[in-house]
Design an enzyme around this catalytic site. Structure first.
Site, short mmCIF file in Angstrom:
data_model
loop_
_atom_site.label_atom_id
_atom_site.label_comp_id
_atom_site.label_asym_id
_atom_site.label_seq_id
_atom_site.Cartn_x
_atom_site.Cartn_y
_atom_site.Cartn_z
N ALA A 288 0.63 -1.16 -0.07
CA ALA A 288 -0.03 0.05 0.20
C ALA A 288 0.69 1.26 0.01
O ALA A 288 0.69 2.09 -0.73
CB ALA A 288 -0.89 -0.14 1.20
N HIS B 14 -5.63 -17.74 10.96
CA HIS B 14 -5.33 -18.42 9.67
C HIS B 14 -5.02 -19.64 10.00
O HIS B 14 -4.37 -20.25 10.99
CB HIS B 14 -4.03 -17.91 8.98
CG HIS B 14 -3.94 -18.22 7.48
ND1 HIS B 14 -3.91 -19.69 7.15
CD2 HIS B 14 -3.85 -17.50 6.50
CE1 HIS B 14 -3.42 -19.58 6.02
NE2 HIS B 14 -3.54 -18.35 5.46
N SER C 67 1.18 -21.17 3.05
CA SER C 67 0.23 -20.75 2.36
C SER C 67 -1.17 -21.07 2.36
O SER C 67 -1.41 -22.70 2.19
CB SER C 67 0.55 -20.17 0.73
OG SER C 67 -0.39 -19.87 -0.09
N ARG D 201 -11.23 -18.75 5.96
CA ARG D 201 -10.24 -19.00 6.97
C ARG D 201 -10.91 -19.12 8.37
O ARG D 201 -10.39 -19.74 9.18
CB ARG D 201 -9.28 -17.98 6.97
CG ARG D 201 -8.50 -17.86 5.73
CD ARG D 201 -7.42 -16.64 5.80
NE ARG D 201 -6.77 -16.76 4.47
CZ ARG D 201 -5.75 -15.84 4.21
NH1 ARG D 201 -5.57 -14.73 4.85
NH2 ARG D 201 -4.88 -15.89 3.21
N HIS E 19 -3.25 -14.09 12.17
CA HIS E 19 -2.63 -13.54 11.04
C HIS E 19 -2.92 -12.11 10.51
O HIS E 19 -2.03 -11.46 10.35
CB HIS E 19 -3.34 -14.63 9.90
CG HIS E 19 -2.75 -14.34 8.71
ND1 HIS E 19 -1.10 -14.15 8.28
CD2 HIS E 19 -3.27 -14.05 7.37
CE1 HIS E 19 -0.92 -13.93 6.69
NE2 HIS E 19 -2.31 -13.87 6.45
N LEU F 107 -3.33 -8.50 -0.66
CA LEU F 107 -2.59 -7.76 -1.72
C LEU F 107 -3.15 -7.03 -2.46
O LEU F 107 -2.80 -5.79 -2.94
CB LEU F 107 -1.62 -9.03 -2.37
CG LEU F 107 -0.80 -10.11 -1.39
CD1 LEU F 107 -0.15 -10.81 -2.30
CD2 LEU F 107 0.12 -9.27 -0.56
#
EC number: 1.3.5.1
Length: 648
Positions: free
Chosen positions: A55, A277, A295, A341, A412, A452
């Site tokens: 960002a 997470h 991941s 999640r 997370h 993201l």
């Protein structure tokens, strides 16, 4: 709940979004109605950007390219060390490359639903719209996304969706995207539009005549505390997961910038919305300093299971199929291992609480790739996930190609953050907040691969279009270091740092942080209750009192002192933790990552209370000893109808 822990203030509302046009036209209409700054005048305007993750890096680069004077601050030695570099799985975009039914509206719907209907529709729809531009921008910068045989960009699925919309660069997506933003930022540094302040930490916000006009910062090498001024300030400093001590965040990730801005009047929204997470390497020691994420993309091909019988300690390869419980596939047949999640995390906790967990202390479940390797072959798995498998092997000493991974939920991401309007401006004029530092896009639970997306959407496309509207009224009156507001902020920072150094107690900062983190995970973690939250709210003031009377911070102010850095951050974590618990206690419902034990369906799913809690909780700081003030922003759902979430 009785109001003994807070008081009610006036309602708050976002008035920046043009509500007189359909939602699909609001972003283009807002850009059209926004006032512009001509190129000659941009050179006269200065913007401070704090943080250089996706960002902050993209925002500073874009504003510099537009011709503004930008001052970029970061506490690492290089922008490339921002925590965005650690993101693994991918970035969402509604490009429908797979022709599987995806669209901007479906991404919008999935995000609102995934956030358990606690996000603002206008911001989420804009995010979905802008997502299609992000990939083109990044490809043009040279980001090496994975490609299919024919050369088109590849996609994979993530939790909470039934389409493949996640673009990725093996298991290094955050790193590659950050390098793209870093190249753009370096270009502007070389051009002279961006001035860099490395190894410098923001410690306060300077507010003059009600406007954000600068920051107080400390040089982490020399210890010098100084003031810096601008026409607007942008905070892009990430989330606050390290309140829990053990999280997947880098050790340096902290909440100081947004918390100090909060204490200057910026409202803090939904602090209790924290994400656990489901795919993390389990804790392996009492003095472990952080956790390692595996991941979420691994859940595309890995199958999650535990033994059907309690206390089954056999080698997982010796447990036959009929004695395994693939519990996500059993409970949620429509989504299986790709449920969101929050749901995957709670179900992992449930099976471990039943005594069917695996590994030391039974705090783990299996993530098994045997079936995928048989179906696709080992080379295909290596191509998709090789660096993740290597990382797991190096940390655990186990080969995930041969035995299933062991995973367990961990803290997370934080969906809460400073309150912002549609323009990403806080309630303090001139203070803009982007990326994970704000609250605006993810509701009560962030879908995988959307962090993201939000960071780059805010930095490349949204902020540059909205901050111009504010800056069109500038340049504002000049502020110098002698201004009373600047002097007061500077002296306040000096006083606090000198106080920390003078206590000379018997406990380390790390011991306080560890105690706070354990308390927060146990009492305000995956499951909260009125009883647990009140216990936390009884204990946190005691921790704060002991911290300010018994912490030991060695070293000096005017030099490199990491103990002093940590102490200031932990002081902020303690205060923020208390607000998180107050917010969690007042919200007597379950939604997304906020799961109240008293509010669940007979099947154990989160049970919302839309009649009483369909609002954003925006908290106002009050002097120590006075309860915080709650301002409510009602959430309106025009395009996504409220419904109980179901992934079955």
């Amino acid at each position: 709940m009785a109001l003994e822990l807070f008081t009610l203030g006036d309602p708050i509302a976002d008035t920046s979004a043009p509500r007189d046009v359909p939602i699909g036209e609001r972003w283009s209409e807002r850009r059209f109605r926004a006032k512009l700054v001509n190129p000659a005048n941009r050179r006269k305007l200065t913007v401070i950007v704090v943080g250089t993750g996706l960002a902050g890096g993209s925002a500073a680069a874009t504003l510099g390219e537009a011709g503004y004077k930008v001052k970029s601050f970061w506490y690492q030695d290089s922008p490339r060390r921002a925590h965005s570099v650690a993101a693994q799985g991918g970035i969402n975009a509604a490009k429908n490359y797979r022709n599987d039914g995806d669209s901007v509206h479906r991404l919008f719907y999935d995000t609102v639903k995934g956030g358990d209907f606690r996000a603002r529709e206008d911001n989420v729809h804009r995010l979905a719209e802008v997502s299609v531009n992000i990939i083109d921008q990044c490809v043009a910068q040279g980001v090496p996304f994975a490609r299919e045989y024919g050369g088109l960009l590849d996609n994979r699925s993530f939790g909470g969706t039934q389409v493949s919309r996640t673009f990725y660069a093996r298991g290094q997506t955050g790193q590659q995207l950050l390098y793209g933003a870093y190249q753009a930022l370096e270009r502007q540094m070389a051009a002279g539009t961006v001035e860099q302040f490395a190894r410098t930490e923001m410690l306060d916000l300077i507010v003059v005549d009600g406007r954000a006009r600068g920051i107080v910062a400390r040089n982490l090498i020399t210890g010098e505390i100084s003031t810096h001024f601008a026409d607007a300030v942008v905070l892009a400093t990430g989330g606050y997961s390290n309140v829990f001590y053990l999280s997947t965040n880098a050790k340096g990730s902290n909440a100081t910038a947004i918390w100090r801005a909060h204490k200057r009047g910026a409202l803090f929204a939904n602090p209790c919305y924290t994400q656990i997470h489901p795919t993390c390497i389990p804790v392996h020691g009492e003095y472990q300093s952080k956790l390692t994420l595996m991941s979420e993309s691994l859940r595309n091909d890995g199958r999650v299971w535990v033994p059907k019988e309690r206390g089954d300690t056999r080698d997982p390869r010796d447990i036959p199929e009929e004695e395994r419980d693939y519990y996500l596939e059993r409970i949620y047949p429509a989504f299986g291992n790709l449920v969101p999640r929050d749901i995957a995390s709670r179900q992992a906790k449930n099976v471990c609480d039943e005594g069917r967990g695996v590994g030391p202390e039974g705090k783990g479940v299996y993530l098994d790739f045997a079936e995928a390797m048989q179906r696709l072959g080992r080379p295909a798995i290596e191509a998709k996930y090789g660096n993740l498998f290597d990382m797991y092997a190096q940390i655990t000493g186990e080969d995930p190609y041969e035995v299933p991974m062991r995973i367990y939920p961990a803290v997370h991401y934080t969906m809460g953050g400073l309150w912002v309007d549609y323009d990403l401006q806080s309630n303090i004029p001139g203070l803009f907040v982007i990326g994970e530092a704000n609250f605006s896009d993810h509701g009560a639970n962030r879908l995988g691969a959307s962090a993201l997306m939000q960071g780059l959407a805010d930095g490349y496309f949204v902020l540059p279009n909205t901050i111009s509207h504010y800056l069109s009224s500038g340049p504002f009156d000049k502020v110098d270091p002698q201004h009373p507001a600047a002097v007061e902020a500077l002296e306040g920072v000096r006083a606090q740092t000198e106080r920390l150094l003078s206590i000379n107690g018997n406990r380390t900062t790390a011991s306080f942080h560890r105690e706070l983190g354990r308390l927060m995970f146990d009492l305000c973690g995956m499951e909260r209750s009125e009883e647990s939250l009140r216990k936390a709210l009884d204990r946190i003031p005691e921790i704060r009192q002991e911290f300010w009377t018994n912490v030991k911070v060695p070293g000096e102010l005017g030099r490199f002192n990491q103990s002093l850095e940590h102490a200031g951050r932990v002081a902020d974590f303690i205060e923020l933790a208390e607000l998180m618990c107050v917010d969690a206690l007042h919200r007597n419902e379950s939604c997304g990552g906020h799961f109240r034990a008293e509010s669940q369906t007979p099947e154990g799913e989160a049970l919302r209370d839309d009649e009483n809690y369909a609002y954003v909780a925006a908290w106002e700081w009050t002097p120590e000893g006075a309860p915080p003030v709650l301002h409510k922003e009602d959430l309106e759902f025009e395009y996504v109808h409220l419904a109980q979430r179901s992934y079955k």
